[in-house]
Design a protein around this motif. Structure first.
Motif, PDB file in Angstrom:
ATOM      1  N   ASP A 363      13.986  11.969  76.605  1.00  0.00           N
ATOM      2  CA  ASP A 363      13.864  13.616  76.029  1.00  0.00           C
ATOM      3  C   ASP A 363      13.223  13.913  74.994  1.00  0.00           C
ATOM      4  OD1 ASP A 363      15.442  11.976  74.353  1.00  0.00           O
ATOM      5  OD2 ASP A 363      16.989  13.521  74.299  1.00  0.00           O
ATOM      6  N   ALA A 364      12.317  12.975  74.590  1.00  0.00           N
ATOM      7  CA  ALA A 364      11.225  12.995  73.446  1.00  0.00           C
ATOM      8  C   ALA A 364      10.548  14.254  73.971  1.00  0.00           C
ATOM      9  CB  ALA A 364      10.349  11.792  73.412  1.00  0.00           C
ATOM     10  N   TYR A 365      10.024  15.063  72.891  1.00  0.00           N
ATOM     11  CA  TYR A 365       9.428  16.154  72.882  1.00  0.00           C
ATOM     12  C   TYR A 365       7.723  16.154  72.476  1.00  0.00           C
ATOM     13  CZ  TYR A 365      10.306  16.552  68.006  1.00  0.00           C
ATOM     14  OH  TYR A 365      10.420  16.043  66.633  1.00  0.00           O
ATOM     15  N   TRP A 366       7.367  15.172  71.627  1.00  0.00           N
ATOM     16  CA  TRP A 366       6.186  14.769  71.165  1.00  0.00           C
ATOM     17  C   TRP A 366       5.193  14.692  72.431  1.00  0.00           C
ATOM     18  CZ3 TRP A 366       3.596  16.025  66.895  1.00  0.00           C
ATOM     19  CH2 TRP A 366       2.295  15.394  66.794  1.00  0.00           C
ATOM     20  N   PRO A 367       5.286  14.101  73.212  1.00  0.00           N
ATOM     21  CA  PRO A 367       4.511  13.708  74.522  1.00  0.00           C
ATOM     22  C   PRO A 367       3.936  15.434  74.938  1.00  0.00           C
ATOM     23  CG  PRO A 367       5.988  12.084  74.819  1.00  0.00           C
ATOM     24  CD  PRO A 367       6.520  13.128  73.466  1.00  0.00           C
ATOM     25  N   SER A 368       5.121  16.013  75.195  1.00  0.00           N
ATOM     26  CA  SER A 368       4.601  17.647  75.621  1.00  0.00           C
ATOM     27  C   SER A 368       3.740  18.204  74.691  1.00  0.00           C
ATOM     28  CB  SER A 368       5.981  18.371  75.792  1.00  0.00           C
ATOM     29  OG  SER A 368       6.694  18.695  74.720  1.00  0.00           O
ATOM     30  N   TRP A 369       3.737  18.020  73.253  1.00  0.00           N
ATOM     31  CA  TRP A 369       2.858  18.452  72.382  1.00  0.00           C
ATOM     32  C   TRP A 369       1.535  17.805  72.557  1.00  0.00           C
ATOM     33  CZ3 TRP A 369       4.796  19.702  66.772  1.00  0.00           C
ATOM     34  CH2 TRP A 369       6.277  20.225  66.826  1.00  0.00           C
ATOM     35  N   GLU A 370       1.592  16.756  72.687  1.00  0.00           N
ATOM     36  CA  GLU A 370       0.257  16.031  72.992  1.00  0.00           C
ATOM     37  C   GLU A 370      -0.691  16.427  74.368  1.00  0.00           C
ATOM     38  OE1 GLU A 370       0.304  11.765  71.034  1.00  0.00           O
ATOM     39  OE2 GLU A 370       1.631  12.016  72.538  1.00  0.00           O
ATOM     40  N   HIS A 371       0.330  16.780  75.391  1.00  0.00           N
ATOM     41  CA  HIS A 371      -0.217  17.225  76.693  1.00  0.00           C
ATOM     42  C   HIS A 371      -0.709  18.727  76.616  1.00  0.00           C
ATOM     43  CE1 HIS A 371      -0.642  17.656  80.737  1.00  0.00           C
ATOM     44  NE2 HIS A 371       0.028  18.795  80.778  1.00  0.00           N
ATOM     45  N   LYS A 372      -0.027  19.501  75.914  1.00  0.00           N
ATOM     46  CA  LYS A 372      -0.552  20.973  75.486  1.00  0.00           C
ATOM     47  C   LYS A 372      -1.797  20.945  74.667  1.00  0.00           C
ATOM     48  CE  LYS A 372       1.413  25.612  74.849  1.00  0.00           C
ATOM     49  NZ  LYS A 372       2.684  26.315  74.567  1.00  0.00           N
ATOM     50  N   ALA A 373      -1.749  20.011  73.718  1.00  0.00           N
ATOM     51  CA  ALA A 373      -2.777  20.186  72.839  1.00  0.00           C
ATOM     52  C   ALA A 373      -4.197  19.767  73.463  1.00  0.00           C
ATOM     53  CB  ALA A 373      -2.792  19.224  71.678  1.00  0.00           C
ATOM     54  N   GLN A 374      -4.167  19.259  74.787  1.00  0.00           N
ATOM     55  CA  GLN A 374      -5.434  19.098  75.524  1.00  0.00           C
ATOM     56  C   GLN A 374      -5.950  20.341  76.054  1.00  0.00           C
ATOM     57  OE1 GLN A 374      -4.649  16.389  78.452  1.00  0.00           O
ATOM     58  NE2 GLN A 374      -3.419  14.620  77.259  1.00  0.00           N
ATOM     59  N   THR A 375      -5.266  21.542  76.184  1.00  0.00           N
ATOM     60  CA  THR A 375      -5.807  22.765  76.664  1.00  0.00           C
ATOM     61  C   THR A 375      -5.508  23.676  75.817  1.00  0.00           C
ATOM     62  OG1 THR A 375      -3.771  23.103  77.958  1.00  0.00           O
ATOM     63  CG2 THR A 375      -5.550  21.941  79.148  1.00  0.00           C
ATOM     64  N   ALA A 376      -4.831  23.782  74.615  1.00  0.00           N
ATOM     65  CA  ALA A 376      -4.372  25.069  73.766  1.00  0.00           C
ATOM     66  C   ALA A 376      -4.745  24.689  72.368  1.00  0.00           C
ATOM     67  CB  ALA A 376      -2.837  25.172  73.851  1.00  0.00           C
ATOM     68  N   LYS A 377      -5.863  25.566  72.015  1.00  0.00           N
ATOM     69  CA  LYS A 377      -6.326  25.157  70.563  1.00  0.00           C
ATOM     70  C   LYS A 377      -5.123  25.340  69.520  1.00  0.00           C
ATOM     71  CE  LYS A 377     -10.840  26.998  71.312  1.00  0.00           C
ATOM     72  NZ  LYS A 377     -11.838  27.821  71.028  1.00  0.00           N
ATOM     73  N   GLU A 378      -4.216  26.160  69.768  1.00  0.00           N
ATOM     74  CA  GLU A 378      -3.205  26.111  68.573  1.00  0.00           C
ATOM     75  C   GLU A 378      -2.360  24.900  68.479  1.00  0.00           C
ATOM     76  OE1 GLU A 378      -0.948  27.887  65.439  1.00  0.00           O
ATOM     77  OE2 GLU A 378      -3.119  28.022  66.074  1.00  0.00           O
ATOM     78  N   ALA A 379      -1.999  24.458  69.844  1.00  0.00           N
ATOM     79  CA  ALA A 379      -1.217  23.177  69.919  1.00  0.00           C
ATOM     80  C   ALA A 379      -2.044  22.013  69.287  1.00  0.00           C
ATOM     81  CB  ALA A 379      -0.808  22.980  71.340  1.00  0.00           C
ATOM     82  N   ALA A 380      -3.420  22.130  69.527  1.00  0.00           N
ATOM     83  CA  ALA A 380      -4.172  21.047  69.164  1.00  0.00           C
ATOM     84  C   ALA A 380      -4.342  20.906  67.579  1.00  0.00           C
ATOM     85  CB  ALA A 380      -5.550  21.132  69.639  1.00  0.00           C
ATOM     86  N   ARG A 381      -4.174  22.152  67.058  1.00  0.00           N
ATOM     87  CA  ARG A 381      -4.475  22.369  65.578  1.00  0.00           C
ATOM     88  C   ARG A 381      -3.263  21.762  64.838  1.00  0.00           C
ATOM     89  NH1 ARG A 381      -2.395  25.120  61.591  1.00  0.00           N
ATOM     90  NH2 ARG A 381      -0.928  26.449  62.845  1.00  0.00           N
TER      91      ARG A 381
END
Length: 447
Positions: A363-381
């Motif tokens: 149920d870790a959420y961090w991988p979902s952050w990394e995945h979204k950061a690949q396409t969303a600038k704000e998530a990447a920031r």
């Protein structure tokens, strides 16, 4: 002759302050609770009714801070009155030096019974602090609070009592979100919005609700059994295990809830902006017994704030973090005033890692952050900002309370930067801070 004089002095002390005059003291510690994740401190989607109810009976601190944002150093600072560099417990899981006098001894010398249930020291370290009773201190031994209630209910003694009750909540692992609607949750601005984030925060909210319930149970029984001459204190060891919280010196890591109640002594329903540190708790409780705290502690009594005699305590707050095993090797130091925060990252060439980034459970959420950061600038920031830090950070907390805009390179604030830099330098020298690196760091890779 000297022995006779010493005995006479002790006799005078014993007869001048009867056990009935000494206040009982009850301290309820929550674990990994970010201050703003409670309705008492502004949350609109997470109700903490017992925190609110207790605050109506006493004084709420809006600027209370821990010494270090990880469990063992924070609790060692509380129980010694000394900052990590001086007590020896710098990285997480470390211990204060054996020869240092610790909180139980101060009160045992006055005739108190000093008792601990749950996570008070860092798990198995708790008995090492010298409590008369220390029980249920293992990792998430969640019977601790119910057992504390049973013990207090059955207690039949006129001896003055210092009782520490440490809940394991809302420390991970978080429970199932049984009565939390994930759709109602407001995701913090520092987080990446993903379904995994929302689901994890729902479970965290459930844990906070459990903590709040246990707080209310301990509070009610404390006054039922011990009477009105009881000083009750609630606080948390640091922020929760979220990015920019635990293990960091941002306010979500170091600012802590704190409520104090003492009927007839503390005026009810009040709030204060006085800045206090966890190292101040030991001398404050000691001063509440009528004693003068030792001058060689880093902590200073804020009893005058509790009694309404002053509205101020500290002009600045110093905090430190040295690491948490190889999961988190990132030493940082900071000084915070009422308006400004200066953070020094001792090794900005290190990558900031933590249990959040390293422990990949189902149920870790961090991988979902990394995945979204690949396409969303704000998530990447946000992902990049969490893991890569400059050598210095400066924040105007009045204009930017969420610490988003680093002003360290802004020439308009050079004077403020230099002043805070100098204050931190002087304090670190005074502390004998060796700026040690604990563990094996991970270096940032250059593209």
């Amino acid at each position: 002759m000297r022995i006779a004089f010493a005995f006479f002095a002790l006799l005078l002390l014993a007869t001048s302050t009867s056990a009935a005059e000494l206040p009982n003291i009850v301290v309820f510690l929550s674990d990994d609770h970010t201050v703003t994740d409670s309705s008492l401190y502004g949350s609109t989607d997470l109700k903490t009714p017992n925190m609110e109810r207790i605050a109506q009976d006493g004084l709420t601190f809006d600027r209370a801070f821990v010494a270090s944002p990880s469990c063992a150093p924070s609790r060692a600072a509380l129980l010694t009155g000394l900052m990590p560099s001086r007590n020896g417990a710098e990285p997480n899981h470390s211990r204060p030096r054996k020869e240092i006098k610790k909180l139980p001894a101060y009160f045992q010398d006055l005739g108190y019974e000093v008792v601990s249930f749950g996570k008070v020291g860092h798990y198995a370290q708790t008995p090492e602090y010298g409590f008369d009773i220390a029980r249920h201190f293992k990792y998430h031994e969640d019977v601790a609070v119910p057992e504390a209630l049973k013990w207090l209910e059955a207690r039949d003694s006129k001896q003055p009592l210092v009782l520490f009750v440490g809940t394991n909540w809302p420390h991970v692992p978080w429970p199932k979100a049984e009565d939390i609607d994930p759709k109602s949750i407001k995701i913090p601005a520092t987080h990446v919005h993903t379904p995994k984030t929302r689901a994890a925060r729902a479970k965290y909210y459930q844990a906070v609700k459990t903590m709040d319930r246990e707080l209310g149970e301990v509070y009610d029984l404390a006054y039922q059994k011990l009477g009105p001459n009881t000083l009750f204190l609630h606080t948390s060891d640091h922020g929760a295990q979220w990015p920019f919280g635990k293990w960091t010196l941002y306010d979500d890591g170091i600012r802590t809830p704190m409520i104090a109640v003492w009927p007839g002594k503390i005026q009810p329903g009040q709030r204060t902006d006085a800045m206090v540190s966890w190292v101040d708790i030991l001398p404050t409780l000691y001063a509440a017994t009528g004693q003068t705290p030792p001058e060689d502690l880093d902590g200073r009594s804020f009893l005058p704030v509790l009694l309404g005699e002053t509205k101020q305590h500290r002009n600045e707050i110093f905090t430190v973090h040295s690491g948490d095993g190889n999961n988190n090797v990132y030493p940082t130091r900071s000084v915070r005033t009422g308006r400004w925060k200066y953070i020094r990252n001792l090794h900005p060439e290190y990558k900031f890692l933590s249990h959040v980034t390293n422990v990949k459970k189902e149920d870790a959420y961090w991988p979902s952050w990394e995945h979204k950061a690949q396409t969303a600038k704000e998530a990447a920031r946000k992902v990049k900002r969490y893991q890569e830090r400059p050598a210095e950070e400066l924040y105007d907390l009045e204009a930017d309370p969420s610490e988003q805009t680093n002003l360290a390179a802004d020439p308009q604030h050079a004077e403020t930067l230099n002043q805070l830099r100098g204050q931190l330098d002087a304090w670190m020298k005074e502390q004998g801070d060796q700026q040690k690196v604990y563990g094996d760091p991970t270096l940032l890779t250059t593209p």
